[in-house]
Design an enzyme around this catalytic site. Structure first.
Site, PDB file in Angstrom:
ATOM      1  N   HIS A  11       5.186   5.871 -18.162  1.00 54.19           N
ATOM      2  CA  HIS A  11       4.984   7.138 -17.422  1.00 54.19           C
ATOM      3  C   HIS A  11       5.744   7.397 -16.193  1.00 54.19           C
ATOM      4  CE1 HIS A  11       2.568   5.404 -14.201  1.00 54.19           C
ATOM      5  NE2 HIS A  11       2.061   4.367 -15.049  1.00 54.19           N
ATOM      6  N   GLU A  84      -3.255   0.787 -19.595  1.00 61.74           N
ATOM      7  CA  GLU A  84      -2.459  -0.216 -18.760  1.00 61.74           C
ATOM      8  C   GLU A  84      -3.677  -1.473 -18.734  1.00 61.74           C
ATOM      9  OE1 GLU A  84      -0.420  -1.954 -17.556  1.00 61.74           O
ATOM     10  OE2 GLU A  84       0.430  -0.900 -15.932  1.00 61.74           O
TER      11      GLU A  84
END
Length: 215
Positions: A11, A84
């Site tokens: 990202h 994550e």
């Protein structure tokens, strides 16, 4: 097995990235620079011709995936298995705060076995095991090229697992920069590394902070 090419995109930048604050499962969003990074990287990622896009369900990944999808006719599906690493007690703290409070645990997590984990958090091994399930499910479908939009720590673990690297060596893979990607292709039934930490500026040499996957 149908997948021939796998692109794993990190990202764009968030305010927490800029402040070197550990995010983990915290649902932060892209800052202005991160949104620009996503827009600028998108044409290069689209040129890799993904046939399916799967994103982490966290906002920073979804926003990045949307910047790619808008240039295609592909929909973005989300999957929490691409989140994550859960950083447990470290989430929300800066790198300096973690180093001061847990010096031994921090060093072990950064530099040793993939089974080391933050207090109340996940190890790279655990993260890779959940992420690889997504790849296996895609492998059972029709797509030959897939794009995953995820996070730095997950990308390290998934790359190590898919390449069959020894678990003790995963920490030698540096964190991937914001809106940079890893590209793998399958040859003779095995995944091979085509590009690592690739982006608009080519291969980028990491800074000290970039070496910590999961920021």
């Amino acid at each position: 097995m149908t997948l021939e090419h796998l692109i794993v995109l990190r990202h764009g930048e968030t305010e927490w990235n800029a402040a070197h604050r550990l995010q983990g499962h915290r649902d932060t969003q892209l800052n202005a620079r991160g949104r620009r990074q996503a827009r600028e990287a998108a044409p290069s990622v689209v040129a890799l011709a993904p046939e399916v896009i799967v994103s982490s369900d966290l906002m920073r990944a979804r926003e990045t995936a949307s910047a790619v999808a808008v240039l295609t006719d592909l929909a973005v599906s989300t999957d929490p298995r691409l989140r994550e690493t859960s950083l447990g007690l470290w989430e929300g703290l800066t790198r300096d705060e973690v180093e001061a409070g847990w010096p031994d645990e921090w060093q072990a997590w950064r530099t040793t076995t993939s089974h080391a984990a933050p207090p109340e958090g996940e190890s790279r091994w655990q993260v890779a095991q959940r992420a690889v399930e997504v790849v296996r499910e895609l492998d059972a479908g029709p797509a030959r090229r897939a794009l995953l939009v995820a996070h730095g720590g997950l990308i390290v673990g998934l790359t190590g697992l898919l390449l069959g690297l020894p678990e003790t060596s995963w920490s030698t893979l540096v964190g991937v920069g914001n809106c940079h990607w890893v590209a793998l292709h399958r040859m003779d039934g095995r995944w091979r590394l085509h590009a690592y930490n690739a982006g608009l500026g080519g291969v980028v040499l990491p800074t000290e902070d970039d070496e910590v996957a999961g920021l």
